[in-house]
Motif scaffolding. Structure first.
Motif, PDB file in Angstrom:
ATOM      1  N   UNK A  45       0.845  -1.196   0.000  1.00  0.00           N
ATOM      2  CA  UNK A  45       0.000   0.000   0.000  1.00  0.00           C
ATOM      3  C   UNK A  45       0.873   1.236   0.000  1.00  0.00           C
ATOM      4  N   UNK A  46       0.370   2.357  -0.460  1.00  0.00           N
ATOM      5  CA  UNK A  46       1.272   3.485  -0.759  1.00  0.00           C
ATOM      6  C   UNK A  46       2.183   3.885   0.403  1.00  0.00           C
ATOM      7  N   UNK A  47       1.633   4.019   1.619  1.00  0.00           N
ATOM      8  CA  UNK A  47       2.476   4.516   2.710  1.00  0.00           C
ATOM      9  C   UNK A  47       3.609   3.545   3.000  1.00  0.00           C
ATOM     10  N   UNK A  48       3.288   2.234   2.974  1.00  0.00           N
ATOM     11  CA  UNK A  48       4.328   1.236   3.213  1.00  0.00           C
ATOM     12  C   UNK A  48       5.344   1.232   2.072  1.00  0.00           C
ATOM     13  N   UNK A  49       4.836   1.325   0.835  1.00  0.00           N
ATOM     14  CA  UNK A  49       5.723   1.319  -0.332  1.00  0.00           C
ATOM     15  C   UNK A  49       6.719   2.464  -0.268  1.00  0.00           C
ATOM     16  N   UNK A  50       6.198   3.685  -0.100  1.00  0.00           N
ATOM     17  CA  UNK A  50       7.121   4.823  -0.129  1.00  0.00           C
ATOM     18  C   UNK A  50       7.940   4.921   1.140  1.00  0.00           C
ATOM     19  N   UNK A  51       7.352   4.425   2.258  1.00  0.00           N
ATOM     20  CA  UNK A  51       8.148   4.361   3.484  1.00  0.00           C
ATOM     21  C   UNK A  51       9.345   3.441   3.289  1.00  0.00           C
ATOM     22  N   UNK A  52       9.094   2.281   2.640  1.00  0.00           N
ATOM     23  CA  UNK A  52      10.185   1.337   2.389  1.00  0.00           C
ATOM     24  C   UNK A  52      11.180   1.931   1.412  1.00  0.00           C
ATOM     25  N   UNK A  53      10.644   2.623   0.392  1.00  0.00           N
ATOM     26  CA  UNK A  53      11.542   3.263  -0.582  1.00  0.00           C
ATOM     27  C   UNK A  53      12.455   4.259   0.131  1.00  0.00           C
ATOM     28  N   UNK A  54      11.837   5.027   1.108  1.00  0.00           N
ATOM     29  CA  UNK A  54      12.651   5.995   1.851  1.00  0.00           C
ATOM     30  C   UNK A  54      13.732   5.262   2.643  1.00  0.00           C
TER      31      UNK A  54
ATOM     32  N   UNK B  16      -7.117  10.905   2.795  1.00  0.00           N
ATOM     33  CA  UNK B  16      -5.709  10.487   2.790  1.00  0.00           C
ATOM     34  C   UNK B  16      -4.799  11.707   2.910  1.00  0.00           C
ATOM     35  N   UNK B  27       9.042  13.830   4.713  1.00  0.00           N
ATOM     36  CA  UNK B  27       8.435  12.713   4.000  1.00  0.00           C
ATOM     37  C   UNK B  27       7.384  13.216   3.023  1.00  0.00           C
ATOM     38  N   UNK B  31       7.447  12.282  -0.905  1.00  0.00           N
ATOM     39  CA  UNK B  31       6.685  11.114  -1.366  1.00  0.00           C
ATOM     40  C   UNK B  31       5.188  11.289  -1.445  1.00  0.00           C
ATOM     41  N   UNK B  65      -3.148   1.670   6.267  1.00  0.00           N
ATOM     42  CA  UNK B  65      -1.716   1.517   6.043  1.00  0.00           C
ATOM     43  C   UNK B  65      -0.972   2.808   6.401  1.00  0.00           C
ATOM     44  N   UNK B  69       1.705   3.726   9.614  1.00  0.00           N
ATOM     45  CA  UNK B  69       3.053   4.102   9.176  1.00  0.00           C
ATOM     46  C   UNK B  69       3.521   5.414   9.837  1.00  0.00           C
ATOM     47  N   UNK B  73       7.403   6.717  10.775  1.00  0.00           N
ATOM     48  CA  UNK B  73       8.106   7.780  10.052  1.00  0.00           C
ATOM     49  C   UNK B  73       8.691   8.802  11.020  1.00  0.00           C
TER      50      UNK B  73
END
Lengths: 113, 904
Positions: A45-54, B16, B27, B31, B65, B69, B73
């Protein structure tokens, strides 16, 4: 930095690195490939994806391509690719998993008849 | 995009975006745009598949999600900046910070010592006074729902009787007519001789009606409470001991119940012991006795305390209103009495209920609050001093800070560095302060006015410690935050620039410091003015003409207990006086039933004047009288204005006679007193007494109390005797310090009757200073606080001017080299101090003007805006400020230009 210091790799990270193994991709493409390759069982999901990318970027495993966007693609897309360290890490992790799988094959309990 | 499907997408994507605001900025910048793009792509795909439910599910899943997160962060961001990533690490970091701070502080031993001691002074004073305020004013009394316990007072200003308690009749009246009180009890206190044992003792007994146990909701710890039968007329005498008495005199005897004691010679059975926390009406009480209330009691004599518990759901205001309304029924309740509607109107009859605690605390409240405010000021001044020290330190650490900040320490990190140091200092000051407060409280308890209510409850306990801790942390934040408020503390560029020569950017920090010192001066000035007012009050109090001469006068209190025959009692006192008069060094001795400014028995009320018969509907004049024997006026050093003094024959047979004071003669007898005949209606005998003398007014009831009309009657005369001869005082005038006479007089009494205790021995000088104790207590505390404030303020001013001088040494050197004379330099430095002083003094005067009016009740014959205090205070402060500025100015004037320039 030594690749082995990241091992064992989180599954999400392994999938992302694997998705980038064939070349630079943007975020959404990474997500699609991971979902496809895992048969829909891993969804980033987007937050996890971009968090991982970061996290991966900060670890120096992947990097963003600045100014090399595909002109045909959406202006907003940023592309990521593996660094040298990333490639080593991916190979090392694949080897480690291979070892695990081999070990499992050698075990009698898991032998298929 | 339109239609219901697109609406869901928009809704989710807005949500969102809103939720994403909680992410760290870095962040979001990198992103968020792509995240939203991806989310929209996902949603669009589901919508294209025609499944609205799935679209919503995908949206919610993405939101969840994001939510999980967010904390990761932030933690990740913190880690990148050296922030803790887990609780454990956070704790370790905090410990580390404290260790760093402690190390930094211990390296600067002088700074730390000065700061801790300054703070300890301020915090200690506050904690000590808070301990008193908390115990006396804040903490509820030790009875269940004690805020619902009230006292009942009556008022008849028209009769010159502003405060009256209750009478037997009034108790009866309320018992029958006041359903809004769930219970009401009467009580009074009287001293009694407790005999048996090695030495007769004088103890305070409290007579109570049986309802007291309901009113206070407190039962005896041992034995039983009183019941109606105990309080009936002619019932067998019983008593309940207080806990302290049980412990002290009876050694906590568990078998005490059923034993007997002799109170004023009456054998009394002990039926109970009250619990430890019970102290009604005050801690001196030794025993409770049942009080009998005559079921036919009349409106009568108002000498009984009334204490009640409010009924369920009744507020204080409702009770006040309803009890006032009840008063209209008094005339019909007392048909045979003087209580007519006219009487009630002309006397201004009124009733008031107020919380028992308020009644117990009385006038002390305002003094205590003012003292607490005063020490609060002292703490502020102390904080300002430490803040100044901190500012100086912060500047000397500019380089260190610049390096830290260049290495990536953010504002928050630097702030926590400063604050952990200052809070640590605050706590250090608090710890030393609590020790000071502990000692201070013990001093207060032993030297404070004994009549300070609830003094026995004062101590440093958990609540006080909590207050101390809170105050310490608060103080730490207060002075630690100050250097942070100035942006330059963080600017690398500023820091580096400030190191440069000829810089002018230092002006801003001088301004901060000047404002601090001006504030200190303002606060100190308010305190000096307040102290000045107290000193002036005290002066006035000292110069009050009390009407007697306390020099070398000893008073000896005697107690006869039960008096069977008034003439016999009078003879006993007079025999003691005669034998005392024969002692060497004694000039004169007289007997009285009450000493001025002190204790004893008075009698009185309305009376008649033979030459001025009054009509039935006219209010009678009211006056009090006490009894005296021959030699009393002389021993007390009173002045006889007219007529003759007391003769021995007056107390032996004689025709009834009386003496009156000037006020009596002037206001009640039209100045023509001698030869008039007066008679008190409630006297045992109704014979007329002839006024044979007029004495100068004596402040019988307190130095600050207005003089009232009083009369003096012989102890006994003809068939009449003063009704309360159970207590008597020998007043002994000596030709030197009379304390050597105490033992010989005790011996005389023992020889006359070994069962008569000597209750008090005090010189009139002691009596006078005791009566001024509340004023002198306030004065001393305020004075100490003011001295500390002046001292701290002077140090503040001295520190700032010295610092500026040291910073300007080079400049001064250049000036001197260019021909400036020492005088010019001194003036230049002094001018800076004067500017700060004038600003502070103006603000302080305005503050004093606004605040001293709160002192109203503490002042005596001094206006809250007393010009003398308001002129003297700034002068005193100016002297102190001038001294504090002069020292560094002198040093500046001596600057050697060569050295100053070489030093750079």
């Amino acid at each position: 930095m030594d690749a082995s210091s990241f091992q064992p790799l989180k599954p999400a990270w392994f999938h992302i690195l694997l998705a980038l193994a064939d070349g630079a991709q943007h975020g959404f493409a990474i997500r699609s490939r991971v979902e496809e390759r895992s048969g829909g069982s891993v969804k980033l999901w987007p937050a996890t994806l971009y968090g991982s990318i970061r996290e991966l970027s900060e670890a120096g495993v992947i990097e963003a391509l600045e100014g090399e966007d595909d002109p045909d693609d959406d202006q907003r897309r940023r592309y990521y690719r593996l660094t040298k360290l990333g490639r080593e890490l991916l190979r090392a992790e694949a080897d480690r998993l291979q070892g695990l799988v081999d070990a499992a094959r050698g075990s009698r309990a898991l032998q298929r008849t | 995009m339109s239609g219901p499907e697109a609406r869901t997408t928009r809704w989710i994507s807005n949500a969102y975006r809103a939720l994403a605001r909680a992410l760290p900025r870095s962040y979001r910048d990198t992103y968020l745009r792509e995240s939203l793009h991806d989310l929209n792509a996902l949603l669009e795909r589901e919508r294209a598949g025609g499944n609205a439910g799935r679209e919503l599910w995908v949206g919610l899943r993405a939101l969840a999600d994001l939510l999980q997160r967010i904390p990761r962060e932030w933690l990740a961001r913190g880690a990148a900046l050296g922030r803790p990533t887990t609780m454990g690490e956070g704790f370790m970091n905090a410990l580390n910070e404290i260790r760093l701070a402690a190390r930094a502080l211990s390296r600067r031993f002088g700074f730390t010592t000065v700061a801790v001691l300054t703070l300890a002074l301020g915090i200690g004073a506050n904690v000590a006074i808070f301990a008193v305020v908390d115990a006396v004013l804040i903490r509820p009394l030790n009875y269940p729902e004690s805020q619902r316990i009230v006292t009942i007072m009556h008022h008849a200003p028209g009769l010159d009787l502003p405060d009256l308690e209750n009478s037997e009749g009034m108790l009866r009246f309320y018992w029958q007519n006041a359903p809004f009180l769930s219970s009401l009890a009467g009580y009074d206190t009287r001293d009694a001789n407790l005999t048996g044992g090695d030495r007769p003792a004088r103890v305070q007994t409290v007579r109570v009606t049986p309802q007291i146990f309901d009113v206070l909701r407190t039962q005896p710890a041992l034995g039983r409470p009183f019941n109606e039968a105990d309080a009936a007329e002619g019932a067998a005498p019983v008593a309940i001991l207080t806990h302290a008495e049980w412990v002290d005199r009876f050694g906590s005897d568990p078998g005490i119940l059923g034993k007997t004691i002799a109170l004023d010679g009456v054998t009394t059975e002990i039926v109970g012991v009250m619990p430890d926390h019970f102290s009604f009406p005050d801690p001196d009480a030794a025993a409770l006795l049942p009080m009998h209330v005559d079921p036919n009691g009349e409106f009568g004599t108002f000498g009984i305390g009334g204490v009640a518990r409010l009924g369920p759901g009744i507020t204080l205001a409702q009770a006040q209103q309803r009890i006032q309304e009840l008063q209209a029924r008094l005339p019909s309740f007392f048909p045979n009495d003087e209580v007519t509607p006219e009487f009630m109107k002309s006397s201004g009859w009124a009733v008031s209920v107020e919380p028992l605690r308020k009644r117990m605390v009385g006038d002390v409240a305002s003094a205590l609050w003012i003292i607490l405010g005063t020490v609060g000021f002292v703490l502020l001044i102390a904080c300002a001093n430490v803040a100044n020290l901190f500012l100086v330190r912060a500047e000397s650490r500019q380089k260190e800070l610049a390096i830290r900040s260049a290495m990536g320490a953010g504002r928050a990190r630097l702030a926590s560095l400063f604050l952990s140091e200052s809070v640590l200092l605050g706590l250090g000051g608090g710890a030393v302060g609590v020790a000071l407060a502990w000692a201070g409280v013990r001093l207060l308890v032993s030297f404070g006015p004994h009549d300070l209510p609830r003094l026995n409850e004062v101590g440093v306990d958990g609540r006080v410690l909590l207050f101390a801790a809170a105050l310490s942390v608060l103080a730490g934040f207060a002075f630690g935050a100050l250097p942070l408020l100035r942006r330059s503390a963080f600017g690398v560029a500023t820091a580096l620039r400030d190191q440069g020569r000829g810089s002018t950017s230092g002006r801003e920090r001088h301004r901060t410091r000047n404002v601090l010192v001006a504030g200190q001066i303002a606060l100190a000035l308010v305190l000096v003015v307040g102290s000045g007012l107290m000193v002036r009050s005290f002066q006035h109090l000292r110069s009050v003409d009390a009407g007697f001469d306390p020099t070398d006068v000893l008073t000896v209190g005697l107690s006869l207990g039960d008096v069977e025959s008034l003439p016999a009692a009078a003879r006993f006192y007079q025999r003691a006086a005669d034998q005392a008069a024969a002692l060497p060094g004694v000039k004169s001795v007289g007997v009285t039933t009450a000493i001025p400014l002190g204790t004893g028995n008075w009698n009185g009320g309305s009376f008649h004047i033979e030459s001025k018969p009054r009509a039935d509907d006219q209010l009678p004049p009211v006056a009090m009288y006490k009894a005296v024997g021959p030699g009393y006026f002389e021993a007390m050093g009173m002045t006889l204005e007219k007529g003759r003094t007391v003769k021995r024959s007056d107390i032996e047979d004689g025709v009834p006679v009386a003496w009156v004071n000037e006020t009596f003669a002037r206001t009640l007898l039209d100045g023509d007193a001698l030869g008039q005949h007066i008679r008190w209606s409630n006297g045992a005998d109704s014979s007329w007494a002839e006024v044979v003398g007029v004495v100068k007014d004596v402040r019988e009831f307190g130095l600050t109390q207005p003089v009232r009309a009083v009369a003096y009657l012989p102890l006994v005369t003809g068939g009449w005797g003063f009704p309360h001869l159970n207590v008597g005082f020998l007043v002994v005038k000596a030709d030197r310090d009379p304390s050597a006479l105490v033992q010989p007089i005790r011996d005389i009494i023992r020889r006359l009757d070994p069962n008569v205790p000597v209750t008090t021995t005090s010189t009139m000088g002691e009596v006078v200073s005791r009566s001024m104790r509340q004023t002198s207590f306030t004065l001393v505390l305020l004075g100490i606080a003011t001295l500390v404030a002046l001292f701290l303020g002077a140090i503040g001013l001295f520190g700032v001017v010295s610092y500026v001088v040291s910073q300007r040494t080079r400049e001064i050197g250049v000036r001197v080299a260019l021909g400036a004379r020492p005088d010019d330099i001194r003036t230049m430095v002094l001018r800076q101090g004067v500017g700060v002083y004038v600003t502070g003094a103006l603000v302080g005067l305005a503050g004093a003007f606004a605040l001293t009016r709160l002192m109203g009740t503490l002042l005596f014959q001094v206006s809250a805006t007393d010009p003398v205090s308001f002129v003297l205070a700034p002068t005193v402060l100016l002297a102190v400020a001038a001294f504090a500025t002069w020292l560094p100015a002198r040093r500046a004037a001596r600057v050697d230009p060569m050295e100053a320039l070489r030093a750079e």
